[in-house]
Design a protein around this motif. Structure first.
Motif, PDB file in Angstrom:
ATOM      1  N   PHE A  88      -1.762   8.277 -10.493  1.00 33.77           N
ATOM      2  CA  PHE A  88      -1.698   6.716 -10.298  1.00 33.77           C
ATOM      3  C   PHE A  88      -2.929   6.133  -9.412  1.00 33.77           C
ATOM      4  CE2 PHE A  88      -0.551   3.400  -7.246  1.00 33.77           C
ATOM      5  CZ  PHE A  88      -0.255   2.509  -8.013  1.00 33.77           C
ATOM      6  N   TYR A  89      -3.273   6.776  -8.305  1.00 34.68           N
ATOM      7  CA  TYR A  89      -4.342   6.267  -7.493  1.00 34.68           C
ATOM      8  C   TYR A  89      -5.616   6.681  -8.048  1.00 34.68           C
ATOM      9  CZ  TYR A  89      -1.220   5.517  -3.808  1.00 34.68           C
ATOM     10  OH  TYR A  89      -0.294   4.855  -2.752  1.00 34.68           O
ATOM     11  N   ASN A  90      -5.934   7.522  -9.039  1.00 36.61           N
ATOM     12  CA  ASN A  90      -7.180   7.757  -9.763  1.00 36.61           C
ATOM     13  C   ASN A  90      -7.027   6.254 -10.717  1.00 36.61           C
ATOM     14  OD1 ASN A  90      -8.108  10.236  -8.609  1.00 36.61           O
ATOM     15  ND2 ASN A  90      -7.244  11.203 -10.213  1.00 36.61           N
ATOM     16  N   ASN A  91      -6.163   6.119 -11.375  1.00 34.97           N
ATOM     17  CA  ASN A  91      -5.979   4.823 -12.463  1.00 34.97           C
ATOM     18  C   ASN A  91      -6.339   3.692 -11.574  1.00 34.97           C
ATOM     19  OD1 ASN A  91      -5.954   6.797 -14.519  1.00 34.97           O
ATOM     20  ND2 ASN A  91      -3.647   6.634 -14.445  1.00 34.97           N
ATOM     21  N   THR A  92      -5.682   3.503 -10.388  1.00 35.32           N
ATOM     22  CA  THR A  92      -5.805   2.017  -9.943  1.00 35.32           C
ATOM     23  C   THR A  92      -7.100   1.835  -9.028  1.00 35.32           C
ATOM     24  OG1 THR A  92      -4.065   2.593  -8.145  1.00 35.32           O
ATOM     25  CG2 THR A  92      -3.203   1.749 -10.339  1.00 35.32           C
ATOM     26  N   THR A  93      -7.518   3.042  -8.246  1.00 37.06           N
ATOM     27  CA  THR A  93      -8.523   2.790  -7.236  1.00 37.06           C
ATOM     28  C   THR A  93      -9.874   3.257  -7.398  1.00 37.06           C
ATOM     29  OG1 THR A  93      -7.755   4.678  -6.071  1.00 37.06           O
ATOM     30  CG2 THR A  93      -6.601   2.892  -5.398  1.00 37.06           C
ATOM     31  N   GLY A  94      -9.789   4.166  -8.391  1.00 37.04           N
ATOM     32  CA  GLY A  94     -11.071   4.678  -8.813  1.00 37.04           C
ATOM     33  C   GLY A  94     -11.994   3.935  -9.455  1.00 37.04           C
ATOM     34  N   TYR A  95     -13.297   4.401  -9.387  1.00 39.01           N
ATOM     35  CA  TYR A  95     -14.463   3.350  -9.984  1.00 39.01           C
ATOM     36  C   TYR A  95     -14.643   2.154  -9.644  1.00 39.01           C
ATOM     37  CZ  TYR A  95     -14.480   7.617 -12.767  1.00 39.01           C
ATOM     38  OH  TYR A  95     -14.517   8.996 -13.244  1.00 39.01           O
ATOM     39  N   GLY A  96     -14.242   1.685  -8.167  1.00 37.00           N
ATOM     40  CA  GLY A  96     -14.487   0.603  -7.579  1.00 37.00           C
ATOM     41  C   GLY A  96     -13.271  -0.316  -7.795  1.00 37.00           C
ATOM     42  N   ASP A  97     -12.320   0.195  -8.297  1.00 37.06           N
ATOM     43  CA  ASP A  97     -11.117  -0.706  -8.440  1.00 37.06           C
ATOM     44  C   ASP A  97     -10.341  -1.098  -7.373  1.00 37.06           C
ATOM     45  OD1 ASP A  97     -11.271  -0.909 -11.231  1.00 37.06           O
ATOM     46  OD2 ASP A  97      -9.979   0.710 -11.770  1.00 37.06           O
ATOM     47  N   ILE A  98     -10.713  -0.177  -6.148  1.00 34.64           N
ATOM     48  CA  ILE A  98      -9.988  -0.477  -4.853  1.00 34.64           C
ATOM     49  C   ILE A  98     -10.427  -1.802  -4.285  1.00 34.64           C
ATOM     50  CG2 ILE A  98     -11.931   0.398  -3.590  1.00 34.64           C
ATOM     51  CD1 ILE A  98      -8.779   1.590  -2.232  1.00 34.64           C
ATOM     52  N   GLU A  99     -11.423  -2.359  -4.812  1.00 36.22           N
ATOM     53  CA  GLU A  99     -12.003  -3.580  -4.352  1.00 36.22           C
ATOM     54  C   GLU A  99     -11.241  -4.989  -5.086  1.00 36.22           C
ATOM     55  OE1 GLU A  99     -14.132  -3.978  -1.956  1.00 36.22           O
ATOM     56  OE2 GLU A  99     -14.442  -1.711  -1.927  1.00 36.22           O
ATOM     57  N   SER A 100     -10.316  -4.562  -6.002  1.00 37.69           N
ATOM     58  CA  SER A 100      -9.638  -5.646  -6.729  1.00 37.69           C
ATOM     59  C   SER A 100      -8.516  -4.948  -6.945  1.00 37.69           C
ATOM     60  CB  SER A 100     -10.159  -5.972  -7.849  1.00 37.69           C
ATOM     61  OG  SER A 100     -10.503  -5.013  -8.830  1.00 37.69           O
ATOM     62  N   VAL A 125      -4.627   2.266   1.694  1.00 39.94           N
ATOM     63  CA  VAL A 125      -4.827   2.870   0.306  1.00 39.94           C
ATOM     64  C   VAL A 125      -5.602   3.876   0.054  1.00 39.94           C
ATOM     65  CG1 VAL A 125      -4.633   2.185  -2.175  1.00 39.94           C
ATOM     66  CG2 VAL A 125      -3.616   0.418  -0.665  1.00 39.94           C
ATOM     67  N   ARG A 126      -6.826   3.632   0.214  1.00 38.42           N
ATOM     68  CA  ARG A 126      -7.931   4.563   0.080  1.00 38.42           C
ATOM     69  C   ARG A 126      -7.439   5.892   0.851  1.00 38.42           C
ATOM     70  NH1 ARG A 126     -13.228   3.035  -0.611  1.00 38.42           N
ATOM     71  NH2 ARG A 126     -12.805   1.303   0.466  1.00 38.42           N
ATOM     72  N   TYR A 127      -6.927   5.849   2.023  1.00 39.51           N
ATOM     73  CA  TYR A 127      -6.615   6.963   2.765  1.00 39.51           C
ATOM     74  C   TYR A 127      -5.573   7.785   1.958  1.00 39.51           C
ATOM     75  CZ  TYR A 127      -6.711  10.008   6.719  1.00 39.51           C
ATOM     76  OH  TYR A 127      -6.669  11.092   7.458  1.00 39.51           O
ATOM     77  N   LEU A 128      -4.582   6.944   1.420  1.00 38.50           N
ATOM     78  CA  LEU A 128      -3.260   7.480   0.663  1.00 38.50           C
ATOM     79  C   LEU A 128      -3.998   8.393  -0.597  1.00 38.50           C
ATOM     80  CD1 LEU A 128      -0.461   4.997   0.579  1.00 38.50           C
ATOM     81  CD2 LEU A 128      -0.348   7.364   1.268  1.00 38.50           C
ATOM     82  N   LEU A 132       3.245  15.125   4.508  1.00 42.59           N
ATOM     83  CA  LEU A 132       4.098  14.377   3.736  1.00 42.59           C
ATOM     84  C   LEU A 132       4.410  13.247   4.879  1.00 42.59           C
ATOM     85  CD1 LEU A 132       6.048  16.739   1.525  1.00 42.59           C
ATOM     86  CD2 LEU A 132       4.040  15.099   0.915  1.00 42.59           C
ATOM     87  N   GLN A 133       4.653  13.466   6.055  1.00 42.83           N
ATOM     88  CA  GLN A 133       5.221  12.638   7.088  1.00 42.83           C
ATOM     89  C   GLN A 133       4.112  11.540   7.013  1.00 42.83           C
ATOM     90  OE1 GLN A 133       6.136  15.303  10.237  1.00 42.83           O
ATOM     91  NE2 GLN A 133       8.421  15.172   9.522  1.00 42.83           N
ATOM     92  N   ARG A 134       2.929  12.041   7.358  1.00 39.13           N
ATOM     93  CA  ARG A 134       1.822  11.141   7.347  1.00 39.13           C
ATOM     94  C   ARG A 134       1.721  10.093   6.235  1.00 39.13           C
ATOM     95  NH1 ARG A 134      -4.445  13.206   8.839  1.00 39.13           N
ATOM     96  NH2 ARG A 134      -4.893  11.277   9.855  1.00 39.13           N
ATOM     97  N   ILE A 135       2.035  10.539   4.875  1.00 47.59           N
ATOM     98  CA  ILE A 135       2.070   9.923   3.741  1.00 47.59           C
ATOM     99  C   ILE A 135       2.909   8.707   3.791  1.00 47.59           C
ATOM    100  CG2 ILE A 135       2.784   9.911   1.379  1.00 47.59           C
ATOM    101  CD1 ILE A 135       0.853  12.637   1.123  1.00 47.59           C
ATOM    102  N   GLN A 136       4.232   9.135   4.327  1.00 49.07           N
ATOM    103  CA  GLN A 136       5.352   8.495   4.604  1.00 49.07           C
ATOM    104  C   GLN A 136       4.996   7.107   5.568  1.00 49.07           C
ATOM    105  OE1 GLN A 136       8.725  10.154   6.485  1.00 49.07           O
ATOM    106  NE2 GLN A 136      10.008   9.446   5.090  1.00 49.07           N
ATOM    107  N   ASN A 137       4.256   7.514   6.566  1.00 46.81           N
ATOM    108  CA  ASN A 137       3.755   6.488   7.372  1.00 46.81           C
ATOM    109  C   ASN A 137       2.848   5.653   6.774  1.00 46.81           C
ATOM    110  OD1 ASN A 137       5.647   7.322   9.605  1.00 46.81           O
ATOM    111  ND2 ASN A 137       3.608   8.754  10.248  1.00 46.81           N
ATOM    112  N   LEU A 138       1.870   6.105   5.964  1.00 45.92           N
ATOM    113  CA  LEU A 138       0.944   5.104   5.263  1.00 45.92           C
ATOM    114  C   LEU A 138       1.508   4.399   3.879  1.00 45.92           C
ATOM    115  CD1 LEU A 138      -2.103   7.824   4.811  1.00 45.92           C
ATOM    116  CD2 LEU A 138      -2.196   5.422   6.146  1.00 45.92           C
ATOM    117  N   ALA A 139       2.698   5.155   3.636  1.00 47.76           N
ATOM    118  CA  ALA A 139       3.306   4.143   2.445  1.00 47.76           C
ATOM    119  C   ALA A 139       3.991   3.022   3.051  1.00 47.76           C
ATOM    120  CB  ALA A 139       4.234   5.017   1.608  1.00 47.76           C
ATOM    121  N   ASN A 140       4.730   3.220   4.151  1.00 43.73           N
ATOM    122  CA  ASN A 140       5.501   2.305   4.850  1.00 43.73           C
ATOM    123  C   ASN A 140       4.510   1.113   5.221  1.00 43.73           C
ATOM    124  OD1 ASN A 140       8.368   2.632   5.430  1.00 43.73           O
ATOM    125  ND2 ASN A 140       7.903   4.346   6.263  1.00 43.73           N
TER     126      ASN A 140
END
Length: 184
Positions: free
Chosen positions: A86-98, A150-153, A131-139
């Motif tokens: 999911f993150y490769n598809n939605t944030t990769g190749y500069g998509d993180i900017e939009s 999002v980049r860190y996730l 996984l707890q760190r991911i939980q905090n970031l997702a919150n």
């Protein structure tokens, strides 16, 4: 009178045309290699931004983590792989900017729901911490629009995908997980 021999010269105009053609050819080659997922060793190095490949020792340690932690947490590995895609598809190749924030926040909610089910069964302490760190970031992503979170996730899921599933699409480890700390 003697005639001077004329030399064949391309001049600025000729060299400009050749330069434009060569640049267009190089750019379209890179575009199609990337578009169709074709890979070359030199292109992989450019895409990942890594200056040096991962050492043989690090690869062996990653393999060891995969054989121990990965094998005993296959359900977590499947969750990590799907979320990393999911993150490769939605944030990769500069998509993180939009980013589509509705989509990102919905995925953060899905991550939290999955972690509620998965965390109680995780016995490996470094993986549990990750996984707890991911939980905090997702919150945080669920409640605010912060692309760095999002980049860190994405980076955490990338490293965990390497650790648990032997993900090999890139040779870069971000060193953001406890699970892979032993491998570096």
């Amino acid at each position: 009178m003697t005639k001077k021999k004329q030399k064949f010269g391309m001049g600025r105009y000729g060299w400009s045309i050749i330069s434009v053609i060569l640049l267009s050819l190089a750019a379209s080659t890179l575009f199609f290699l990337n578009l169709f997922g074709w890979s070359t060793p030199w292109l992989d190095g450019l895409a990942s931004g890594s200056e040096e490949p991962i050492s043989k020792e690090t690869k062996e340690k990653v393999h060891q983590v995969n054989e121990t932690v990965g094998k005993s947490h296959q359900d977590v590995g499947e969750f990590v792989s799907n979320t990393h895609d999911f993150y490769n598809n939605t944030t990769g190749y500069g998509d993180i900017e939009s980013l589509d924030w509705d989509q990102q926040q919905e995925r953060a909610k899905q991550i939290l729901t999955s972690l509620e089910k998965l965390l109680p069964s995780v016995k490996n302490e470094p993986l549990k911490q990750d996984l707890q760190r991911i939980q905090n970031l997702a919150n945080a992503v669920k409640d605010e629009k912060d692309k760095e979170k999002v980049r860190y996730l994405h980076r955490m899921f990338h490293d965990l995908d390497i650790a648990l599933n032997n993900y090999k699409a890139y040779d870069r480890i971000w060193n953001v997980t406890q699970t892979l700390k032993t491998a570096n």
